[in-house]
Design a protein around this motif. Structure first.
Motif, short mmCIF file in Angstrom:
data_model
loop_
_atom_site.label_atom_id
_atom_site.label_comp_id
_atom_site.label_asym_id
_atom_site.label_seq_id
_atom_site.Cartn_x
_atom_site.Cartn_y
_atom_site.Cartn_z
N PHE A 116 0.36 -36.30 20.12
CA PHE A 116 1.15 -35.46 19.41
C PHE A 116 1.52 -34.10 20.73
CE2 PHE A 116 -1.24 -36.53 15.98
CZ PHE A 116 -0.62 -36.93 15.31
N GLN A 117 1.11 -34.45 22.35
CA GLN A 117 2.02 -33.38 23.01
C GLN A 117 3.17 -33.16 23.07
OE1 GLN A 117 -0.28 -33.98 26.60
NE2 GLN A 117 -3.06 -34.23 25.72
N THR A 118 3.61 -31.60 22.89
CA THR A 118 4.98 -31.56 23.69
C THR A 118 4.81 -32.02 25.08
OG1 THR A 118 4.73 -29.56 24.77
CG2 THR A 118 5.36 -29.55 22.03
N GLU A 119 6.89 -31.74 25.89
CA GLU A 119 6.78 -32.45 27.49
C GLU A 119 5.96 -31.46 27.49
OE1 GLU A 119 10.75 -33.56 30.48
OE2 GLU A 119 10.78 -34.26 27.86
N GLY A 120 6.41 -30.44 27.51
CA GLY A 120 6.02 -28.70 28.27
C GLY A 120 4.44 -29.20 28.30
N TYR A 121 3.68 -29.48 27.49
CA TYR A 121 2.32 -28.96 26.81
C TYR A 121 1.85 -30.20 28.10
CZ TYR A 121 -1.95 -28.98 24.46
OH TYR A 121 -3.46 -28.51 24.42
N ALA A 122 1.98 -31.62 27.48
CA ALA A 122 1.56 -32.13 28.47
C ALA A 122 1.43 -32.31 30.01
CB ALA A 122 2.31 -33.53 28.10
N ARG A 123 3.01 -31.84 30.28
CA ARG A 123 3.65 -31.64 31.81
C ARG A 123 2.64 -31.00 31.91
NH1 ARG A 123 7.88 -30.85 31.30
NH2 ARG A 123 9.02 -32.75 31.98
N ALA A 124 2.13 -29.23 31.63
CA ALA A 124 1.43 -28.64 32.11
C ALA A 124 -0.32 -29.37 32.32
CB ALA A 124 0.94 -27.30 30.96
N LEU A 125 -1.05 -30.30 31.35
CA LEU A 125 -1.76 -30.70 31.37
C LEU A 125 -2.19 -31.64 32.35
CD1 LEU A 125 -2.98 -31.37 27.90
CD2 LEU A 125 -3.66 -29.53 28.87
N ILE A 126 -0.73 -32.60 32.88
CA ILE A 126 -1.46 -33.89 33.57
C ILE A 126 -1.48 -32.72 35.00
CG2 ILE A 126 -0.11 -35.37 34.56
CD1 ILE A 126 1.12 -36.03 31.53
N GLY A 127 0.38 -32.41 35.45
CA GLY A 127 0.04 -31.12 36.93
C GLY A 127 -1.25 -30.35 37.02
N GLY A 128 -1.05 -29.86 35.88
CA GLY A 128 -2.52 -28.73 36.06
C GLY A 128 -3.65 -29.36 36.95
N GLY A 129 -3.97 -30.68 36.07
CA GLY A 129 -5.50 -31.64 36.32
C GLY A 129 -6.15 -30.60 37.70
N PHE A 130 -6.85 -31.51 38.21
CA PHE A 130 -7.66 -31.69 39.45
C PHE A 130 -8.62 -33.11 39.90
CE2 PHE A 130 -11.32 -31.92 42.32
CZ PHE A 130 -10.05 -30.63 43.51
N PHE A 173 -2.26 -23.03 27.91
CA PHE A 173 -1.73 -23.85 29.38
C PHE A 173 -0.44 -23.73 30.21
CE2 PHE A 173 -4.77 -26.06 27.72
CZ PHE A 173 -5.93 -26.65 28.20
N THR A 174 -0.09 -22.69 31.00
CA THR A 174 0.65 -22.60 31.67
C THR A 174 0.97 -21.21 31.45
OG1 THR A 174 1.60 -25.08 32.66
CG2 THR A 174 3.21 -22.78 32.73
N ASP A 175 1.40 -21.46 30.54
CA ASP A 175 1.68 -20.00 29.61
C ASP A 175 2.18 -19.72 28.26
OD1 ASP A 175 4.47 -20.32 28.82
OD2 ASP A 175 5.16 -20.75 30.44
N TRP A 176 1.88 -18.96 27.47
CA TRP A 176 2.05 -18.75 26.13
C TRP A 176 2.59 -19.70 25.12
CZ3 TRP A 176 -2.57 -18.53 23.14
CH2 TRP A 176 -3.39 -17.40 23.59
N GLU A 177 4.86 -19.76 26.22
CA GLU A 177 5.54 -20.28 24.78
C GLU A 177 5.56 -21.82 24.71
OE1 GLU A 177 8.54 -20.99 23.06
OE2 GLU A 177 8.25 -18.98 23.55
N VAL A 178 4.57 -22.35 26.08
CA VAL A 178 4.33 -24.08 25.72
C VAL A 178 3.54 -23.60 25.33
CG1 VAL A 178 2.78 -25.18 27.16
CG2 VAL A 178 4.64 -23.90 28.76
N GLN A 179 2.46 -23.37 24.74
CA GLN A 179 1.05 -23.44 23.38
C GLN A 179 2.59 -23.37 21.92
OE1 GLN A 179 -1.43 -24.32 23.96
NE2 GLN A 179 -2.09 -23.72 21.63
N ARG A 180 3.54 -22.40 22.21
CA ARG A 180 3.67 -21.66 20.97
C ARG A 180 4.75 -23.21 20.59
NH1 ARG A 180 3.58 -15.89 22.68
NH2 ARG A 180 5.18 -16.42 23.76
N GLU A 181 5.11 -22.95 21.84
CA GLU A 181 6.46 -25.14 21.65
C GLU A 181 5.14 -26.19 20.79
OE1 GLU A 181 9.19 -27.13 23.54
OE2 GLU A 181 7.52 -26.60 25.10
#
Length: 279
Positions: A116-130, A173-181
């Motif tokens: 169900f993830q949007t592209e922006g949300y997925a990028r924030a999760l994958i790119g922001g991991g460790f 994740f990343t910012d609130w607009e990503v979350q709202r999207e």
């Protein structure tokens, strides 16, 4: 971006596609530059694909099928297997099962289910991991995750159910607009006839019982009508096919569902948090 280490890391599917493409290209009497021109890529991109420095994208495979596939459908067939290679190792055994599922029921407590993830949300999760991943690997994983959305429109239709802990809706994740999207996307998906989304309220535990405290799970009815449960934590995964264990988890999931808000109330909450009620 092509990376030298990809030549070492490339899986068998990527190597087979590279060899097949090179053989078909030569059979057609084409140089790398000529083939690239025909399918909309540079000669260096064709070279990177044929040497496995940058495995073929899904779009490239479609174009290769059209131009040099010869009607055999080999590049088309390779698409799903190339996609499997792009998934993390712990997810690969489950990915094809998910794509062919008759029903899919997911309970998630920390982030939105990848389907169900949007592209922006997925990028924030994958790119922001460790540990941090290279940008090219992040892009590859995001592309693979987005490809899973084909399940929503597959024929025959799959029945898809998602239950989210309310905290997932409130965790940006990343910012609130990503979350709202992401929330707006969830609201849109909830309108599908084959999709149900429910939310377990934060205060559920105040009722004296919370069936979801043991964490995430995904229940699948396969195309053979077998029932399995997929569990994943800390880059490790487990597929449970034992009928007794799968049944026990299915019963727990059913209890989680009864403790969640109704689909209509859940949609109202998602829309409220997305700001839809202010428009």
């Amino acid at each position: 971006m092509a990376r030298a280490e990809n030549k070492v890391e490339a899986g068998g599917v990527a190597r087979m596609v590279a060899a097949m493409s090179k053989a078909f290209r030569k059979q057609h009497g084409l140089t790398q530059e000529e083939l690239g021109r025909l399918i909309g890529y540079t000669a260096s991109a064709i070279s990177a694909m044929e040497t496995c420095a940058q495995p073929a994208s899904d779009e490239m495979l479609i174009k290769l099928e059209e131009v040099i596939g010869g009607g055999l459908g080999l590049f088309e067939e390779a698409r799903k297997y190339v996609l499997m290679d792009k998934y993390p190792p712990q997810f690969q055994n489950f990915a094809l099962m998910e794509a062919q599922a008759v029903t899919l029921s997911s309970y998630q407590t920390y982030v939105v289910d990848g389907l169900f993830q949007t592209e922006g949300y997925a990028r924030a999760l994958i790119g922001g991991g460790f540990p941090r991943l290279p940008g090219a690997k992040v892009a590859e994983l995001v592309e693979a995750r987005m490809a899973r959305k084909a399940l929503f429109d597959r024929n025959p239709t799959a029945m898809i159910e998602l239950i989210l802990d309310e905290s997932v809706l409130r965790r940006p994740f990343t910012d609130w607009e990503v979350q709202r999207e992401q929330l707006r996307s969830l609201a849109q998906e909830a309108e599908r006839d084959n999709v149900s989304i429910q939310v377990t309220p934060l205060e559920r535990g105040l009722q004296g019982s919370h069936a979801g405290t043991n964490g995430n799970m995904v229940l699948v009815e396969t195309k053979e009508h077998h029932h399995v449960v997929y569990l994943e934590i800390e880059d490790e995964s487990l597929l449970i096919s034992d009928a007794t264990k799968a049944s026990q988890l299915a019963h727990r999931y059913a209890k989680i569902r009864t403790q969640a808000l109704s689909p209509d109330d859940s949609l109202s909450l998602i829309q409220k948090l997305a700001g839809e009620d202010q428009q």
